[in-house]
Structures are given as structure tokens and as C-alpha cells.
Design a protein around this motif. Structure first.
Motif, PDB file in Angstrom:
ATOM      1  N   VAL A  23       0.819  -1.223   0.000  1.00 52.47           N
ATOM      2  CA  VAL A  23       0.000   0.000   0.000  1.00 52.47           C
ATOM      3  C   VAL A  23       0.853   1.273   0.000  1.00 52.47           C
ATOM      4  CG1 VAL A  23      -2.074  -0.990   1.020  1.00 52.47           C
ATOM      5  CG2 VAL A  23      -0.251  -0.162   2.513  1.00 52.47           C
ATOM      6  N   SER A  24       2.093   1.191   0.543  1.00 54.43           N
ATOM      7  CA  SER A  24       2.930   2.402   0.606  1.00 54.43           C
ATOM      8  C   SER A  24       3.316   2.902  -0.795  1.00 54.43           C
ATOM      9  CB  SER A  24       4.185   2.128   1.430  1.00 54.43           C
ATOM     10  OG  SER A  24       4.907   1.053   0.852  1.00 54.43           O
ATOM     11  N   TYR A  46     -10.177   2.442  -3.111  1.00 53.17           N
ATOM     12  CA  TYR A  46      -9.986   3.871  -2.843  1.00 53.17           C
ATOM     13  C   TYR A  46     -10.368   4.194  -1.401  1.00 53.17           C
ATOM     14  CZ  TYR A  46      -8.634   6.290  -7.165  1.00 53.17           C
ATOM     15  OH  TYR A  46      -7.925   6.779  -8.225  1.00 53.17           O
ATOM     16  N   GLN A  47     -11.505   3.692  -0.979  1.00 56.32           N
ATOM     17  CA  GLN A  47     -11.959   3.999   0.386  1.00 56.32           C
ATOM     18  C   GLN A  47     -11.056   3.360   1.427  1.00 56.32           C
ATOM     19  OE1 GLN A  47     -16.452   4.122   0.863  1.00 56.32           O
ATOM     20  NE2 GLN A  47     -16.269   3.177  -1.142  1.00 56.32           N
ATOM     21  N   PHE A  48     -10.494   2.194   1.095  1.00 53.15           N
ATOM     22  CA  PHE A  48      -9.550   1.540   2.001  1.00 53.15           C
ATOM     23  C   PHE A  48      -8.325   2.438   2.207  1.00 53.15           C
ATOM     24  CE2 PHE A  48      -5.789  -1.048   2.725  1.00 53.15           C
ATOM     25  CZ  PHE A  48      -6.195  -1.888   3.753  1.00 53.15           C
ATOM     26  N   LEU A  49      -7.756   2.940   1.109  1.00 53.65           N
ATOM     27  CA  LEU A  49      -6.544   3.755   1.217  1.00 53.65           C
ATOM     28  C   LEU A  49      -6.840   5.115   1.851  1.00 53.65           C
ATOM     29  CD1 LEU A  49      -4.723   2.928  -2.159  1.00 53.65           C
ATOM     30  CD2 LEU A  49      -4.265   2.020   0.131  1.00 53.65           C
ATOM     31  N   ILE A  50      -7.958   5.714   1.490  1.00 55.06           N
ATOM     32  CA  ILE A  50      -8.319   7.006   2.099  1.00 55.06           C
ATOM     33  C   ILE A  50      -8.537   6.812   3.609  1.00 55.06           C
ATOM     34  CG2 ILE A  50     -10.126   8.787   2.217  1.00 55.06           C
ATOM     35  CD1 ILE A  50     -10.496   8.237  -0.881  1.00 55.06           C
ATOM     36  N   GLY A  51      -9.247   5.727   3.957  1.00 55.45           N
ATOM     37  CA  GLY A  51      -9.479   5.436   5.371  1.00 55.45           C
ATOM     38  C   GLY A  51      -8.171   5.199   6.122  1.00 55.45           C
ATOM     39  N   LEU A  52      -7.252   4.515   5.451  1.00 57.44           N
ATOM     40  CA  LEU A  52      -5.954   4.229   6.072  1.00 57.44           C
ATOM     41  C   LEU A  52      -5.170   5.525   6.295  1.00 57.44           C
ATOM     42  CD1 LEU A  52      -3.956   2.016   6.971  1.00 57.44           C
ATOM     43  CD2 LEU A  52      -3.157   1.894   4.603  1.00 57.44           C
ATOM     44  N   LEU A  53      -5.170   6.398   5.294  1.00 59.71           N
ATOM     45  CA  LEU A  53      -4.462   7.681   5.440  1.00 59.71           C
ATOM     46  C   LEU A  53      -5.097   8.521   6.542  1.00 59.71           C
ATOM     47  CD1 LEU A  53      -3.919   8.547   1.663  1.00 59.71           C
ATOM     48  CD2 LEU A  53      -2.142   7.953   3.339  1.00 59.71           C
ATOM     49  N   GLN A  54      -6.436   8.552   6.549  1.00 56.91           N
ATOM     50  CA  GLN A  54      -7.125   9.354   7.566  1.00 56.91           C
ATOM     51  C   GLN A  54      -6.839   8.794   8.965  1.00 56.91           C
ATOM     52  OE1 GLN A  54      -9.459  12.161   6.575  1.00 56.91           O
ATOM     53  NE2 GLN A  54      -8.746  12.603   8.633  1.00 56.91           N
ATOM     54  N   PRO A  75       7.614   6.221   0.247  1.00 59.32           N
ATOM     55  CA  PRO A  75       7.033   4.967   0.755  1.00 59.32           C
ATOM     56  C   PRO A  75       7.519   4.666   2.171  1.00 59.32           C
ATOM     57  CG  PRO A  75       7.755   4.670  -1.510  1.00 59.32           C
ATOM     58  CD  PRO A  75       8.214   6.048  -1.097  1.00 59.32           C
ATOM     59  N   GLU A  76       8.788   5.014   2.457  1.00 56.27           N
ATOM     60  CA  GLU A  76       9.333   4.728   3.797  1.00 56.27           C
ATOM     61  C   GLU A  76       8.583   5.536   4.866  1.00 56.27           C
ATOM     62  OE1 GLU A  76      11.336   5.643   1.149  1.00 56.27           O
ATOM     63  OE2 GLU A  76      11.759   3.535   0.708  1.00 56.27           O
ATOM     64  N   ALA A  77       8.283   6.793   4.543  1.00 53.32           N
ATOM     65  CA  ALA A  77       7.560   7.622   5.517  1.00 53.32           C
ATOM     66  C   ALA A  77       6.167   7.038   5.782  1.00 53.32           C
ATOM     67  CB  ALA A  77       7.447   9.055   4.997  1.00 53.32           C
ATOM     68  N   ALA A  81       4.492   5.418   9.229  1.00 50.65           N
ATOM     69  CA  ALA A  81       3.194   5.842   9.772  1.00 50.65           C
ATOM     70  C   ALA A  81       2.267   4.654   9.999  1.00 50.65           C
ATOM     71  CB  ALA A  81       2.541   6.840   8.820  1.00 50.65           C
ATOM     72  N   PHE A  82       2.384   3.626   9.136  1.00 45.58           N
ATOM     73  CA  PHE A  82       1.466   2.483   9.225  1.00 45.58           C
ATOM     74  C   PHE A  82       1.944   1.428  10.223  1.00 45.58           C
ATOM     75  CE2 PHE A  82       0.356   3.268   4.463  1.00 45.58           C
ATOM     76  CZ  PHE A  82      -0.375   4.372   4.828  1.00 45.58           C
ATOM     77  N   GLU A  83       3.175   1.570  10.705  1.00 43.03           N
ATOM     78  CA  GLU A  83       3.784   0.499  11.483  1.00 43.03           C
ATOM     79  C   GLU A  83       2.922   0.021  12.660  1.00 43.03           C
ATOM     80  OE1 GLU A  83       8.171   0.374  11.445  1.00 43.03           O
ATOM     81  OE2 GLU A  83       7.890   0.448  13.625  1.00 43.03           O
ATOM     82  N   GLY A  84       2.397   0.961  13.406  1.00 35.50           N
ATOM     83  CA  GLY A  84       1.599   0.604  14.575  1.00 35.50           C
ATOM     84  C   GLY A  84       0.283  -0.074  14.221  1.00 35.50           C
ATOM     85  N   PHE A  85      -0.054  -0.115  12.935  1.00 33.51           N
ATOM     86  CA  PHE A  85      -1.348  -0.666  12.517  1.00 33.51           C
ATOM     87  C   PHE A  85      -1.217  -2.043  11.863  1.00 33.51           C
ATOM     88  CE2 PHE A  85      -1.845   3.818  12.983  1.00 33.51           C
ATOM     89  CZ  PHE A  85      -3.128   3.980  13.477  1.00 33.51           C
TER      90      PHE A  85
END
Ligand SMILES: [Zn+2]
Length: 538
Positions: A23-24, A46-54, A75-77, A81-85
Motif C-alpha cells: 500500500v505504501s 480507494y476507500q480503504f486507502l483514504i481510510g488508512l491515510l485518515q 514509501p518509507e515515511a 506511519a502504518f507500522e503501529g497498525f
């Protein structure tokens, strides 16, 4: 499969290739689009990625939003950000599983994985063995990626599915509206980021990835066998992106096979799932930021309801309801993300940054007939983001234009039927296509005028719909309506044509187009009321 770190989604690269990547990759400049194998999956991804960013990468304020719009993260940044999820997005294993019930549902018998697809018979139909009207078995083997996306698509759109099979948080078959940049070759990042809200305008507590309040699959489901309900006050505001009304467990086997949805070879396959009823029973009001709502101004205490897909699809007659807020009059409440875009455009101007007033609005969703989907609609409309103080005036202008088309469409259908039949009132059958043809033919001109209105409205001294543009619209509507009438009225077999009847209907139609109540009022506004008709039929 760890959804956030595996090659989860098919991305379209600028070269035209489609590649499955983590996803990154969504922020890479060479990535322009998602390329899911089905239209409903595309909207869901789209909603999955938008939801993930939000959820994991929301900007604190408009400045941070603008920075990230102009300079996408690496992608690294994003991975950071996603690591805790990551642990909350497992598809298989012993712990909590993405969009699946914490209970393994051991007592349930496996049912075909096709019951995840909204166009297939639902779990209860298969269980009751009443699916002989609907052909089951077209799609049997799902790769893990498609199984996850089918599950997510169902959870966010879930229609009522029989006793205790709950509908989605936005109701069954809600419309989703997303902002897209006007340039079709824009990066995927821009297409996604335009739909993320900053936290100074949508404040909420820090989301906890281990909690039910955010991700309902992390804890025991709040069952609803006694009609227990889950309200907005029970969960985190971001729960709306991750709601889970249905209880499922996916069953994976080690088996080489070709996925029936994406056509790729896979070593893991999902052919069956387990389902149970009485999952999270969401009750309103909700305000999902990507969905338009409507309230009844006469019943202010009743909750607002999401706008649903409907027969006839989405056209310019729906534009005002999807774009311009009118809580007290018509009760239209466009999606928060649409309202927010107009604000972003204004704030960007203050900072001497450019965010165009003209963008596109991607509108999509199922048209559901209770449990059964009639169709999937997906369309893109021009979006015009006008400053808040000018929106009411634009709403009036748009209503004037669409009011004329509505009245004309109605008259057109009436008079075509009178041309065809001696007793039109007794005619049964669907004659929607008569109006649809007219709406289609006038759509392009409507949006051309809308773009011009967007420029004129900047001049605060112009109060009413500008007469020259009104005249142009009137001529166009009249011309197209008469053309449709002539085409349809004369389309019957020669022996069935009654020329006297047709001429009578045509004359009545022309009279209505000039002297009918709506037309007359509109002509007056356009400065046409005193002009002889000959000068008008250009
Ligand atoms: Zn697949």
C-alpha cells in the motif's frame, strides 16, 4: 497475509503496466491509478486507502495537508506511519483478523466464498437453498487479495441480508463521492489525498489500533440478537471507515489455483467462508465523510439518511444535491469531503497556493432493490468549488436551469405518449427512457454553462441567473426536447403512425415549451418573453 506489508493492491504505473505492490506505493509519482478487477472493488480500494491515510497519516491542519499534497511522502515515511497498525490488518492466523469476527464461528457450516460478492446470492439465500433463481458458482476460487477486497467491499456496502444479517453503517448500497483532480493523468496520491480531511477541521482523539472503537474486529463483536444497537457515541469517529456489520471468517487452503476474480495464479485459495448473523447493528445518525446525506427539514428530529443509488443513474439533475449544501430548504447534505474541498481551495488562495476551483466528482455505488442489486453506477461529474458566501446564489441559478429541464422532461414524456397512444393514461410499462434520452442530450451543455456560471458568480453584483446564459440554456433545452420528440414520435412502424395525433401532441408540446408556467417564467428571466419564436429556434 499481512495486508499493510504484502503486495496487496494492483497499481497502474505511468508506463501502463499494472503491478501488485504494498500500500505504501500509493505515494510514488509514477503510480497513477488503482487497477482492481471489479468496479465495486475499485471503489472499495480507494476507500480503504483514504481510510488508512485518515487513520494513520492524517494532517494536523491545512498547511500540513497542502505540504503533503504538493510533496508526497516517500514509501518509507508511509511505512513508518502504518507500522503501529500492521498487526490489526492480518488476514489469516490465530489473532484478530481484518474485517472478520473474533469468534472462529466453528459451529457454522462453510458456504461458498461467492456469498461475499454483492452480485451473488446472499448467505441466507444459499442457506435456505432458494438460490435457484440466481446462478451461483460463477466465482468460486478467490486469491487472498481478492478475498480481502470482497470482504471489505461487502462490509462497507452491506445490504440487508435476511434475518439478523445487518446492513452497513451507511445503509445498504450508499453512494460514495470522491474528489478527483481535473487532470486524468494526475498521480494516484493526489486522487487519494484530496479526500483526506485535516484534524483541525475534523478533530478526534488519537485512534487506538487495538480497540473495538476503531477496528471492530479487534474485540468480541457487539452482537445484536436482541436488537442491541451500536451508535456513533459507542465508537471512534474513524470507525465509520472500518465498520463491520457482517460476521464472517474466511477459510484458506494451500492449493495452487487461478483466482476467478483477478485471473492470477495463487498458492493460497479461499473457496468457502463461514457466516453468522446478528453482528454490529449500526444505528444513526452518522456522518461518513465520503457520503452525501439528506435530512427532512420538516422532521428536524429524525436522523439524516445516506443518499443511495437509484434507477436511472446519476446525472446533472443530481448535481446540486451532491455538491451544494441546503440543510434547511431541500435537506441536501453533500459529503463532508465535498464541502471541505471548497474550503481548501479558499484557504490555499490565501496562502498563494493553487488548488483549482474545477475538479471532478466521482460518484459511485450500487442501486439496491432491498437485498438484490439492480446495478452498479459509477460516473464522474465536473465539480465546481465556489466560495462559501456564493454557494447559495449558485444553488438558485442551478435550480433555475434544472427546473426548466425537469419540467421539459416531464412534458416530453407526456406528449410522446400522447403521440403514440390514443389512451396514454392507460399505458403500462416503463417509459423512463424518453426522459433519459433528453437528460443525456442536455448534459454536456449544462456543464459548459456551469463552468461559465462559476466565473460570473465571482462578481457579487450579479444577483440573478445571467439572462444571456439563461437564453442559451432555454434554446438548447427546447431544441433537444423537440428533437427527441420528433425522433420518438415518428419511430413507430409506419402503419401505426397517426399523423393527426402526432401533430396535435407536437403542437401541445411546443405550446408548453413557450407558454407553460415554468417555461414562461424562465423565458422572462432570459429576456425572451417578448421575442417572436422564430428568432429563437437557432
Ligand atoms: Zn484474485
Amino acid at each position: 497475509m499481512r495486508i499493510l506489508t504484502s503486495q496487496f493492491l494492483p497499481f497502474k504505473i505511468r508506463t501502463g503496466d499494472v503491478e501488485y505492490r504494498p500500500v505504501s506505493a500509493m505515494a510514488l509519482p509514477e503510480v497513477t491509478e488503482l487497477a482492481l478487477p471489479r468496479a465495486d472493488f475499485q471503489g472499495a480500494a480507494y476507500q480503504f486507502l483514504i481510510g488508512l491515510l485518515q487513520t494513520a497519516y492524517a494532517p494536523v491542519d491545512i498547511d500540513e495537508w497542502m505540504d503533503r499534497y504538493q510533496s508526497p511522502p516517500s514509501p518509507e515515511a508511509l511505512e513508518q506511519a502504518f507500522e503501529g497498525f500492521i498487526a490489526s490488518f492480518e488476514l489469516e492466523g490465530d489473532g484478530p483478523l481484518f474485517m472478520q469476527d473474533l469468534d472462529p464461528l466453528d459451529k457454522e457450516s462453510p458456504i461458498p466464498s461467492s456469498s461475499l460478492l454483492i452480485d451473488a446470492p446472499g448467505a441466507s439465500t444459499i442457506k435456505n437453498n432458494t438460490d435457484h433463481f440466481v446462478k451461483a458458482g460463477r466465482a468460486e476460487a478467490f486469491c487472498p487479495n481478492c478475498a480481502a477486497m470482497a470482504l471489505f467491499t461487502l462490509q462497507i456496502n452491506a445490504p440487508s441480508g435476511g434475518k439478523g444479517y445487518r446492513t452497513g453503517l451507511r445503509g445498504g448500497g450508499p453512494l460514495t463521492t470522491l474528489i478527483l483532480p481535473s487532470e486524468p493523468d494526475a498521480s494516484l496520491w493526489k486522487k487519494l489525498w484530496l479526500n483526506v480531511l485535516d484534524k483541525s477541521h475534523w478533530p478526534y482523539p488519537e485512534p487506538n489500533p487495538k480497540s473495538f472503537e476503531l477496528f471492530p474486529w479487534m474485540e468480541t463483536t457487539r452482537v445484536s440478537d436482541k436488537a442491541q444497537k451500536t451508535f456513533a457515541s459507542d465508537v471512534h469517529p474513524l470507525h465509520q471507515f472500518w465498520a463491520m456489520p457482517r460476521r464472517f471468517r474466511l477459510i484458506f487452503e494451500d492449493h495452487n489455483c487461478r483466482c476467478d476474480l483477478c485471473g492470477r495464479d495463487s498458492e493460497r485459495v479461499c473457496r468457502t467462508v463461514k457466516a453468522r448473523n446478528y453482528g454490529n447493528n449500526y444505528d444513526g445518525p452518522w456522518t461518513h465523510p465520503l457520503t452525501p446525506y439528506r435530512r427532512d427539514p420538516k422532521k428536524p428530529t429524525e436522523p439524516q439518511l445516506s443518499v443511495k443509488g437509484q434507477p436511472g443513474g446519476i446525472g446533472y439533475r443530481h448535481w446540486e444535491a451532491l455538491v451544494l449544501r441546503d440543510a434547511e430548504g431541500s435537506g441536501n447534505l453533500p459529503a463532508e469531503v465535498v464541502r471541505d474541498y471548497a474550503r481548501k481551495v479558499d484557504e490555499a488562495r490565501h496562502d498563494n497556493l493553487s488548488l483549482p476551483r474545477q475538479a471532478r466528482l466521482w460518484v459511485f455505488g450500487y442501486d439496491m432493490d432491498n437485498m438484490k442489486p439492480r446495478a452498479w453506477y459509477g460516473t464522474q461529474l465536473p465539480l465546481l468549488a465556489v466560495p462559501q458566501p456564493q454557494q447559495d446564489r449558485l444553488l438558485d441559478w442551478v435550480r433555475d436551469l434544472v427546473g426548466l429541464s425537469r419540467d421539459t422532461a416531464w412534458q416530453l414524456r407526456k406528449q410522446v405518449k400522447e403521440a403514440w397512444f390514443s389512451r396514454p393514461a392507460d399505458v403500462k410499462g416503463d417509459t423512463d427512457f424518453i426522459e433519459s434520452r433528453f437528460w443525456e442530450l442536455t448534459e454536456h451543455e449544462f456543464y459548459s454553462l456551469l463552468s461559465l456560471l462559476g466565473e460570473r458568480i465571482q462578481d457579487g453584483t450579479i444577483k440573478r441567473l445571467p439572462p444571456d446564459l439563461a437564453a442559451r440554456w432555454y434554446q438548447h433545452v427546447r431544441q433537444q426536447a423537440v428533437a427527441v420528440f420528433d425522433e420518438l414520435a415518428l419511430s413507430a412502424p409506419a402503419e401505426a403512425l397517426d399523423m393527426k395525433r402526432i401533430t396535435g401532441a407536437r403542437n401541445r408540446f411546443l405550446y408548453q415549451l413557450k407558454k407553460g408556467k415554468t417555461a414562461k417564467k424562465f423565458r422572462k428571466q432570459a429576456g425572451l418573453e417578448d421575442a417572436p419564436l422564430e428568432q429563437e429556434s437557432a
